[in-house]
Design an enzyme around this catalytic site. Sequence first.
Site, PDB file in Angstrom:
ATOM      1  N   ILE A   1      12.454   3.868   4.377  1.00  0.00           N
ATOM      2  CA  ILE A   1      11.309   4.303   5.176  1.00  0.00           C
ATOM      3  C   ILE A   1      10.600   3.092   5.775  1.00  0.00           C
ATOM      4  O   ILE A   1       9.450   3.198   6.211  1.00  0.00           O
ATOM      5  CB  ILE A   1      10.319   5.162   4.346  1.00  0.00           C
ATOM      6  CG1 ILE A   1       9.823   4.397   3.112  1.00  0.00           C
ATOM      7  CG2 ILE A   1      10.972   6.473   3.940  1.00  0.00           C
ATOM      8  CD1 ILE A   1       8.725   5.117   2.349  1.00  0.00           C
TER       9      ILE A   1
ATOM     10  N   HIS B   1      12.537   8.869  12.576  1.00  0.00           N
ATOM     11  CA  HIS B   1      11.378   7.978  12.394  1.00  0.00           C
ATOM     12  C   HIS B   1      10.081   8.791  12.434  1.00  0.00           C
ATOM     13  O   HIS B   1       9.203   8.570  13.280  1.00  0.00           O
ATOM     14  CB  HIS B   1      11.365   6.882  13.463  1.00  0.00           C
ATOM     15  CG  HIS B   1      10.567   5.676  13.048  1.00  0.00           C
ATOM     16  ND1 HIS B   1      10.847   4.412  13.509  1.00  0.00           N
ATOM     17  CD2 HIS B   1       9.493   5.535  12.222  1.00  0.00           C
ATOM     18  CE1 HIS B   1       9.995   3.541  12.992  1.00  0.00           C
ATOM     19  NE2 HIS B   1       9.162   4.208  12.196  1.00  0.00           N
ATOM     20  N   ILE B   2       9.949   9.707  11.491  1.00  0.00           N
ATOM     21  CA  ILE B   2       8.806  10.628  11.469  1.00  0.00           C
ATOM     22  C   ILE B   2       7.856  10.344  10.312  1.00  0.00           C
ATOM     23  O   ILE B   2       7.064  11.208   9.925  1.00  0.00           O
ATOM     24  CB  ILE B   2       9.287  12.089  11.407  1.00  0.00           C
ATOM     25  CG1 ILE B   2      10.226  12.315  10.212  1.00  0.00           C
ATOM     26  CG2 ILE B   2       9.960  12.480  12.710  1.00  0.00           C
ATOM     27  CD1 ILE B   2      10.605  13.767  10.004  1.00  0.00           C
ATOM     28  N   GLY B   3       7.904   9.123   9.775  1.00  0.00           N
ATOM     29  CA  GLY B   3       7.044   8.794   8.643  1.00  0.00           C
ATOM     30  C   GLY B   3       5.573   9.032   8.896  1.00  0.00           C
ATOM     31  O   GLY B   3       4.837   9.463   8.013  1.00  0.00           O
TER      32      GLY B   3
ATOM     33  N   GLU C   1      17.245   3.047  17.440  1.00  0.00           N
ATOM     34  CA  GLU C   1      16.719   4.406  17.333  1.00  0.00           C
ATOM     35  C   GLU C   1      16.625   5.022  18.721  1.00  0.00           C
ATOM     36  O   GLU C   1      15.950   4.461  19.582  1.00  0.00           O
ATOM     37  CB  GLU C   1      15.344   4.417  16.670  1.00  0.00           C
ATOM     38  CG  GLU C   1      15.383   4.021  15.216  1.00  0.00           C
ATOM     39  CD  GLU C   1      14.007   3.939  14.576  1.00  0.00           C
ATOM     40  OE1 GLU C   1      13.943   3.767  13.343  1.00  0.00           O
ATOM     41  OE2 GLU C   1      12.989   4.007  15.316  1.00  0.00           O
TER      42      GLU C   1
ATOM     43  N   ARG D   1       0.826  -1.203   0.000  1.00  0.00           N
ATOM     44  CA  ARG D   1       0.000   0.000   0.000  1.00  0.00           C
ATOM     45  C   ARG D   1       0.867   1.262   0.000  1.00  0.00           C
ATOM     46  O   ARG D   1       0.613   2.194  -0.758  1.00  0.00           O
ATOM     47  CB  ARG D   1      -0.930  -0.020   1.213  1.00  0.00           C
ATOM     48  CG  ARG D   1      -1.930   1.130   1.247  1.00  0.00           C
ATOM     49  CD  ARG D   1      -2.880   0.986   2.432  1.00  0.00           C
ATOM     50  NE  ARG D   1      -3.924   0.004   2.152  1.00  0.00           N
ATOM     51  CZ  ARG D   1      -3.960  -1.223   2.659  1.00  0.00           C
ATOM     52  NH1 ARG D   1      -3.001  -1.633   3.486  1.00  0.00           N
ATOM     53  NH2 ARG D   1      -4.926  -2.064   2.361  1.00  0.00           N
ATOM     54  N   ILE D   2       1.902   1.302   0.830  1.00  0.00           N
ATOM     55  CA  ILE D   2       2.760   2.493   0.898  1.00  0.00           C
ATOM     56  C   ILE D   2       3.603   2.625  -0.360  1.00  0.00           C
ATOM     57  O   ILE D   2       3.729   3.706  -0.940  1.00  0.00           O
ATOM     58  CB  ILE D   2       3.656   2.446   2.149  1.00  0.00           C
ATOM     59  CG1 ILE D   2       2.803   2.453   3.415  1.00  0.00           C
ATOM     60  CG2 ILE D   2       4.630   3.631   2.159  1.00  0.00           C
ATOM     61  CD1 ILE D   2       3.582   2.201   4.689  1.00  0.00           C
TER      62      ILE D   2
ATOM     63  N   ASP E   1      14.862   7.376   7.314  1.00  0.00           N
ATOM     64  CA  ASP E   1      13.928   7.778   8.369  1.00  0.00           C
ATOM     65  C   ASP E   1      13.961   6.777   9.517  1.00  0.00           C
ATOM     66  O   ASP E   1      13.369   7.030  10.561  1.00  0.00           O
ATOM     67  CB  ASP E   1      12.502   7.893   7.821  1.00  0.00           C
ATOM     68  CG  ASP E   1      11.537   8.451   8.858  1.00  0.00           C
ATOM     69  OD1 ASP E   1      11.906   9.434   9.538  1.00  0.00           O
ATOM     70  OD2 ASP E   1      10.425   7.911   9.005  1.00  0.00           O
TER      71      ASP E   1
ATOM     72  N   ARG F   1      12.219  -0.216   7.993  1.00  0.00           N
ATOM     73  CA  ARG F   1      12.796  -0.445   9.314  1.00  0.00           C
ATOM     74  C   ARG F   1      14.312  -0.406   9.195  1.00  0.00           C
ATOM     75  O   ARG F   1      14.884  -0.803   8.175  1.00  0.00           O
ATOM     76  CB  ARG F   1      12.354  -1.801   9.891  1.00  0.00           C
ATOM     77  CG  ARG F   1      10.928  -1.845  10.435  1.00  0.00           C
ATOM     78  CD  ARG F   1      10.802  -0.993  11.691  1.00  0.00           C
ATOM     79  NE  ARG F   1       9.503  -1.123  12.336  1.00  0.00           N
ATOM     80  CZ  ARG F   1       8.470  -0.318  12.103  1.00  0.00           C
ATOM     81  NH1 ARG F   1       8.584   0.655  11.205  1.00  0.00           N
ATOM     82  NH2 ARG F   1       7.335  -0.474  12.760  1.00  0.00           N
TER      83      ARG F   1
END
Length: 389
Positions: A303, A353-355, A334, A222-223, A329, A305
Amino acid sequence: MELQAAIGPGTEVAEGARGCVLQVPGNCSGLFPPGAARFSCKENIVRKEPVQVNSLVVIKAMSEQELPGLLILDIGGTYGVQENIVALLKKHFCLITMKEFLANKKEMSKKIQSVFVSECRPTVDQELLESLPNLKVIGNSGVGVDHLNLKMISNFGVKVTNTPHAVADSTADIGMALMLASARRLVEGSQIAISPHTKYFAVDWLGVEVSRATLGIIGMGRIGYKVAQRARAFDMKILYHNRKQRRKEEEQAVGAHYCEKMEDLLQQSDFVMLVVNLTPETHKMIGKKELGLMKPTATLINIGRGALIDQDALVEALQNNIIRAAALDVTYPEPLPRDHPLLKLNNIIITPHIGTATVQAVQMMAEEAIANMLAVLNGQPIPSEVFPK
């Protein structure tokens, strides 16, 4: 006469002359009928069918404590659930924080039927599962579930859900933002523009074009498909590698070409974007060999992991100009240790990690997670269930 009401904490309430329970705004005392006895509601009262008693209408209410218990890590603070999301959750659940649970395990364990996992918290391990006999569902806010042991959870008869619909647009957006920022060296450019040492802008300080370049998408779910839709607006040639080939009409809609072998995609792409979930099969799927197949002018964007990439191999590739740049990202761990070599390179962009870190996405993820959890508790079809493999 029939009356239904939803009365929340602090609501002004009156019992009228005929025994009717009335709800009015807190600052509208003038709306109370003459002779009404006023009191303040101390907890949520949820809408229920009214019952008739001696021709007087009363409301059969259920207190917040009778709502299904939902375990969360905390409210607010560094790692807790944001206040606006707490308000959403409270409409359907009686919230129990981890601190409250640990302080009174015997009583709280009976009430908890669901767990809301946000930013991988709280940790769901065997000890927690064993202490929650009435747990039915874990609602993960986000699409990735690599932090959850699906087989172990399933063995306890507990379902796991995620929120793939809510995250798609925002995550695709961050993928495009990273690609554009890296291509045009925006972070470096900003530093030059604001530096007190800058006296002039060098004419040979150049980036590369995104328009009409070749984008290789690894993971066309989907992404990934949303990324392809956006990339088409830049007239990019789009290649993709996926476990399954998309339908022809879906490929044609975005102008995407399927690469059965990932190696073919790596060799042809100017930008390679990772949009896959972390599984044992995808762990360090991009290592020294794969980086060596990429063009020396290519950029790697992640984007998905952090552990999809062998970060030691990436450091070497960036230091030795095996590839032009990287934009991440996500990393592992993290955040990275402050002395990590990736942080010392100037041909990399790293974001925290701001997706899905937008006001709208966080709200939609919570709403989707709530819908999933309620479906499980009510025995209805589950919109987004995740199954162990």
